[in-house]
Design an enzyme around this catalytic site. Sequence first.
Site, mmCIF file in Angstrom:
data_model
loop_
_atom_site.group_PDB
_atom_site.id
_atom_site.type_symbol
_atom_site.label_atom_id
_atom_site.label_comp_id
_atom_site.label_asym_id
_atom_site.label_seq_id
_atom_site.Cartn_x
_atom_site.Cartn_y
_atom_site.Cartn_z
ATOM 1 N N GLY A 1 0.831 -1.208 0.000
ATOM 2 C CA GLY A 1 0.000 0.000 0.000
ATOM 3 C C GLY A 1 0.864 1.255 0.000
ATOM 4 N N GLY B 1 1.652 3.106 -2.342
ATOM 5 C CA GLY B 1 1.329 4.084 -3.388
ATOM 6 C C GLY B 1 0.400 5.176 -2.920
ATOM 7 N N ARG C 1 -2.639 -3.213 -5.452
ATOM 8 C CA ARG C 1 -3.362 -3.741 -6.618
ATOM 9 C C ARG C 1 -3.360 -2.815 -7.815
ATOM 10 N NH1 ARG C 1 -8.727 -4.300 -3.343
ATOM 11 N NH2 ARG C 1 -7.839 -2.279 -2.809
ATOM 12 N N ASP D 1 -1.983 -8.396 -5.264
ATOM 13 C CA ASP D 1 -3.051 -8.506 -4.273
ATOM 14 C C ASP D 1 -2.486 -9.380 -3.156
ATOM 15 O OD1 ASP D 1 -5.269 -9.217 -2.720
ATOM 16 O OD2 ASP D 1 -6.621 -8.987 -4.435
ATOM 17 N N ARG E 1 -3.665 -10.866 -0.833
ATOM 18 C CA ARG E 1 -4.452 -12.031 -0.398
ATOM 19 C C ARG E 1 -3.998 -13.309 -1.100
ATOM 20 N NH1 ARG E 1 -10.202 -9.183 -1.366
ATOM 21 N NH2 ARG E 1 -8.954 -8.236 -3.013
ATOM 22 N N TYR F 1 -8.071 0.491 17.748
ATOM 23 C CA TYR F 1 -9.250 -0.298 18.116
ATOM 24 C C TYR F 1 -8.943 -1.797 18.164
ATOM 25 C CZ TYR F 1 -10.341 0.236 12.997
ATOM 26 O OH TYR F 1 -10.323 0.302 11.631
ATOM 27 N N GLY G 1 -2.625 7.531 14.736
ATOM 28 C CA GLY G 1 -3.863 8.147 15.182
ATOM 29 C C GLY G 1 -4.535 8.787 13.980
ATOM 30 N N ARG H 1 -18.759 14.615 8.587
ATOM 31 C CA ARG H 1 -20.027 14.699 9.315
ATOM 32 C C ARG H 1 -19.768 15.090 10.776
ATOM 33 N NH1 ARG H 1 -22.901 11.279 6.667
ATOM 34 N NH2 ARG H 1 -21.677 9.498 7.319
HETATM 35 P P1 NAP Z 1 -5.507 3.864 2.416
HETATM 36 O O1 NAP Z 1 -5.193 5.184 1.824
HETATM 37 O O2 NAP Z 1 -6.907 3.325 2.312
HETATM 38 O O3 NAP Z 1 -4.501 2.801 1.791
HETATM 39 C C1 NAP Z 1 -4.690 1.446 1.784
HETATM 40 C C2 NAP Z 1 -3.634 0.884 0.827
HETATM 41 O O4 NAP Z 1 -3.734 -0.534 0.829
HETATM 42 C C3 NAP Z 1 -3.824 1.357 -0.608
HETATM 43 O O5 NAP Z 1 -2.583 1.769 -1.135
HETATM 44 C C4 NAP Z 1 -4.324 0.111 -1.334
HETATM 45 O O6 NAP Z 1 -3.858 0.115 -2.681
HETATM 46 C C5 NAP Z 1 -3.684 -0.994 -0.509
HETATM 47 N N1 NAP Z 1 -4.448 -2.243 -0.590
HETATM 48 C C6 NAP Z 1 -5.764 -2.427 -0.274
HETATM 49 N N2 NAP Z 1 -6.101 -3.695 -0.520
HETATM 50 C C7 NAP Z 1 -4.992 -4.336 -0.985
HETATM 51 C C8 NAP Z 1 -4.724 -5.673 -1.424
HETATM 52 N N3 NAP Z 1 -5.678 -6.615 -1.437
HETATM 53 N N4 NAP Z 1 -3.473 -5.983 -1.845
HETATM 54 C C9 NAP Z 1 -2.490 -5.031 -1.848
HETATM 55 N N5 NAP Z 1 -2.690 -3.760 -1.454
HETATM 56 C C10 NAP Z 1 -3.930 -3.412 -1.029
HETATM 57 O O7 NAP Z 1 -5.143 3.764 3.964
HETATM 58 P P2 NAP Z 1 -4.334 4.788 4.916
HETATM 59 O O8 NAP Z 1 -5.286 5.749 5.517
HETATM 60 O O9 NAP Z 1 -3.125 5.296 4.195
HETATM 61 O O10 NAP Z 1 -3.915 3.794 6.066
HETATM 62 C C11 NAP Z 1 -2.711 3.046 6.011
HETATM 63 C C12 NAP Z 1 -2.677 2.111 7.200
HETATM 64 O O11 NAP Z 1 -2.848 2.832 8.415
HETATM 65 C C13 NAP Z 1 -3.739 1.039 7.173
HETATM 66 O O12 NAP Z 1 -3.219 -0.163 7.686
HETATM 67 C C14 NAP Z 1 -4.810 1.602 8.111
HETATM 68 O O13 NAP Z 1 -5.606 0.595 8.688
HETATM 69 C C15 NAP Z 1 -3.939 2.298 9.156
HETATM 70 N N6 NAP Z 1 -4.613 3.404 9.884
HETATM 71 C C16 NAP Z 1 -4.838 4.605 9.272
HETATM 72 C C17 NAP Z 1 -5.380 5.670 9.994
HETATM 73 C C18 NAP Z 1 -5.570 7.054 9.361
HETATM 74 O O14 NAP Z 1 -5.841 8.033 10.066
HETATM 75 N N7 NAP Z 1 -5.448 7.219 8.057
HETATM 76 C C19 NAP Z 1 -5.740 5.471 11.339
HETATM 77 C C20 NAP Z 1 -5.537 4.220 11.930
HETATM 78 C C21 NAP Z 1 -4.948 3.190 11.194
HETATM 79 P P3 NAP Z 1 -4.670 -0.565 -3.915
HETATM 80 O O15 NAP Z 1 -6.062 -0.062 -3.847
HETATM 81 O O16 NAP Z 1 -3.872 -0.112 -5.100
HETATM 82 O O17 NAP Z 1 -4.566 -2.044 -3.700
#
Ligand code: NAP
Length: 312
Positions: free
Chosen positions: A39, A41, A64, A89, A91, A171, A213, A230
């Site tokens: 992820g 990118g 992906r 992917d 998975r 969480y 966070g 919201r």
């Molecule tokens: P995000 O922008 O939704 O990024 C998720 C990334 O995962 C994307 O680059 C997506 O790329 C990749 N991904 C999703 N499904 C995949 C798959 N099956 N195979 C390979 N890659 C996959 O998330 P984010 O906000 O940057 O968060 C990054 C991490 O921090 C996550 O683990 C999230 O749970 C954690 N987190 C974030 C926050 C926050 O405030 N943002 C808070 C708590 C925890 P593709 O769609 O190209 O596959």
Amino acid sequence: MTDDDANEAALPGLPAPAPLGTSALPEGTYDGVTVLVTGGGTGLGKAIAAEFARLGADLVIASRKEERLKAARDELAVLGGRVTAVPCDIRDPERVAEVFDAAREACGLPGVLVNNAAANFPVPAEDMSPNAWRAVVDITLTGTFFMTREFARRHLAAGTPGSVINIGASYAWTGGPGFAHSAAAKAGVRSLVESLAVEWGPYGIQVNGLVPGLMPHEDMTADIRGNLDRAAPAPEPSPDEPRQGLGSRQPALRVGAPRELGWAATFLASPYARFITGHTLVVDGANWQRRSLVSPEVMPIREQMGRGPFEA
Ligand code: NAP
């Protein structure tokens, strides 16, 4: 001075982060090291990758969507090292193995793996489809395990040390109403940190967790962004603007900057953190510890999400 001015001066919140582009670690800390970020990118993954690149790492980013990976590759390449983008992917264990093959060919076996990829969207549990549950758990927990297992197998075969960082969520400890699938998956990810650090410590492999966070970024999904908007419509929260929008709802009186997570990741995988393993570091300005003297009124998740009554 008005009462508001006085209050703002008395409650500045946690100081703003150091500027983007700076680092606490010595220049070249990651020279000659390949860092693989799933992820990488988008969003926080890209911010983490950028901090490793500034310190000399060669990067491999995997997810992906090829388009997004290519755009990020061009952005990250400006920071110095080689950047290789591999569609995958997580998975699928065979695709996972191919990522490591591509990495080895481009710049060598990754010495650091950041399991950042995850899937998430808010939904009341009673509305959650079996597919939604499976997708989130498969990507967040099973995908993280497949990546980590492949990383360890290759290092065990080569007799080399390595460092894994699993990006979690608070969480995992508290539960996440509205996010039952993701909270359960992240609890599993946290448990993997603790199991695997012990299993693989003897082989020189560190396994740690890192929890962000609230760190808004431009790639946040419409679902997540919609719920934040919201809760606090405007103005846009910024780590440099205390008390603004959602920032005012954090004990830090500001939101986090993605680079703050990147700095923590570069520390955890660095030579200065070699005795830290099996640990999960939370970078959230103490928001997850927050309690009130008197609890706020309970508002059901459906109501928080603006959903009508449940319909079977
Ligand atoms: P995000 O922008 O939704 O990024 C998720 C990334 O995962 C994307 O680059 C997506 O790329 C990749 N991904 C999703 N499904 C995949 C798959 N099956 N195979 C390979 N890659 C996959 O998330 P984010 O906000 O940057 O968060 C990054 C991490 O921090 C996550 O683990 C999230 O749970 C954690 N987190 C974030 C926050 C926050 O405030 N943002 C808070 C708590 C925890 P593709 O769609 O190209 O596959």
